[in-house]
Write a protein that holds these residues in place. Structure first.
Motif, short mmCIF file in Angstrom:
data_model
loop_
_atom_site.label_atom_id
_atom_site.label_comp_id
_atom_site.label_asym_id
_atom_site.label_seq_id
_atom_site.Cartn_x
_atom_site.Cartn_y
_atom_site.Cartn_z
N SER A 79 -5.79 0.25 12.59
CA SER A 79 -4.84 -0.86 12.74
C SER A 79 -4.78 -1.70 11.47
CB SER A 79 -5.24 -1.72 13.93
OG SER A 79 -4.42 -2.85 14.02
N HIS A 80 -5.93 -2.09 10.94
CA HIS A 80 -5.95 -2.91 9.72
C HIS A 80 -5.48 -2.12 8.51
CE1 HIS A 80 -7.53 -6.73 11.07
NE2 HIS A 80 -8.28 -6.06 11.91
N LEU A 81 -5.90 -0.87 8.42
CA LEU A 81 -5.50 -0.06 7.27
C LEU A 81 -4.00 0.25 7.30
CD1 LEU A 81 -8.64 2.21 7.10
CD2 LEU A 81 -7.95 0.48 5.41
N THR A 94 -6.08 2.88 -0.22
CA THR A 94 -5.74 2.47 1.14
C THR A 94 -5.20 3.65 1.95
OG1 THR A 94 -5.26 0.26 0.32
CG2 THR A 94 -4.43 0.80 2.50
N HIS A 95 -4.36 4.47 1.34
CA HIS A 95 -3.86 5.67 2.04
C HIS A 95 -5.01 6.60 2.39
CE1 HIS A 95 0.51 5.28 2.06
NE2 HIS A 95 0.39 4.66 0.90
N ASN A 96 -5.95 6.78 1.47
CA ASN A 96 -7.09 7.65 1.72
C ASN A 96 -7.94 7.11 2.88
OD1 ASN A 96 -8.84 9.94 0.91
ND2 ASN A 96 -10.27 8.30 0.43
N LEU A 97 -8.20 5.81 2.87
CA LEU A 97 -8.99 5.21 3.95
C LEU A 97 -8.29 5.34 5.30
CD1 LEU A 97 -10.17 1.99 2.10
CD2 LEU A 97 -11.65 3.84 2.92
N LYS A 100 -8.74 8.75 6.61
CA LYS A 100 -10.07 8.95 7.21
C LYS A 100 -10.12 8.39 8.62
CE LYS A 100 -13.70 8.14 4.52
NZ LYS A 100 -14.55 7.57 3.44
N ALA A 101 -9.60 7.19 8.81
CA ALA A 101 -9.61 6.58 10.15
C ALA A 101 -8.81 7.43 11.13
CB ALA A 101 -9.05 5.16 10.08
N LEU A 102 -7.68 7.95 10.69
CA LEU A 102 -6.85 8.80 11.56
C LEU A 102 -7.53 10.12 11.87
CD1 LEU A 102 -3.39 8.04 9.92
CD2 LEU A 102 -4.19 7.26 12.17
N ALA A 109 -2.46 15.41 11.69
CA ALA A 109 -1.18 15.54 10.98
C ALA A 109 -0.84 14.23 10.25
CB ALA A 109 -0.06 15.92 11.95
N GLU A 110 -1.09 13.10 10.90
CA GLU A 110 -0.85 11.80 10.25
C GLU A 110 -1.84 11.60 9.10
OE1 GLU A 110 -0.04 8.29 12.91
OE2 GLU A 110 -0.65 9.80 14.39
N ALA A 111 -3.08 11.99 9.33
CA ALA A 111 -4.10 11.85 8.28
C ALA A 111 -3.71 12.67 7.06
CB ALA A 111 -5.46 12.31 8.81
N GLU A 112 -3.23 13.88 7.28
CA GLU A 112 -2.81 14.75 6.17
C GLU A 112 -1.73 14.07 5.33
OE1 GLU A 112 -0.63 19.05 5.42
OE2 GLU A 112 -1.44 18.63 7.40
#
Length: 158
Positions: A79-81, A94-97, A100-102, A109-112
């Motif tokens: 949520s925060h990221l 930020t995208h990388n973090l 990871k959370a996803l 698929a969203e994480a990718e």
């Protein structure tokens, strides 16, 4: 006017300059070893208070998301990221973090997409290559995962 916040007497956490929108971090919580779970919980409370004053600050959302990652609270982290990505769309870290959370939430698929965006923004970002490889492998894309690991390996040898 300036507000100064401390974690302890020895360590300056951050300064907030009231005359501008700048927040100056004296340390980076998640880049250091945090001595105890209590310290992490204090950090969460602290950042929650800061967000009341600066709800649109992407760096504060990013740091809050990092802290929630260390606590394995992936929903809160994502949520925060996600808010941080909306505010700081050009920030590869930020995208990388967020990726990871996803991943931890099984939203591969969203994480990718976020790992790929991190690499588009910062092609030599080794951690994003490794995270993308893990994500691709988890989705059964073994050849693509191997390619990402080779890219990460090449960065080590540079």
């Amino acid at each position: 006017m300036e507000f100064v916040f401390y974690i302890s007497r020895e360590e300056l956490l951050l300064r907030v300059d009231k005359n501008s929108t700048h927040i100056y971090f004296g340390c980076e919580f998640c880049e250091k070893l945090i001595p105890s779970p209590e310290s992490v919980e204090r950090a969460v409370k602290f950042y929650s208070e800061i967000l009341k004053f600066f709800p649109g600050d992407g760096e504060v959302h990013k740091n809050t998301g990092k802290i929630y990652l260390t606590l394995t609270k992936y929903e809160e982290s994502a949520s925060h990221l996600n808010k941080a990505v909306q505010i700081l769309p050009g920030d590869a870290v930020t995208h990388n973090l967020l990726g990871k959370a996803l991943m931890y939430r099984e939203r591969k698929a969203e994480a990718e997409k976020h790992f790929s965006e991190a690499l588009r923004l910062k092609p030599g970002f080794m951690e994003a290559h490794v995270n993308l490889a893990i994500c691709l492998r988890a989705q059964g894309h073994l050849e693509e995962a191997a390619e990402q690991l080779e890219k990460a390996k090449a960065l080590i040898n540079k």
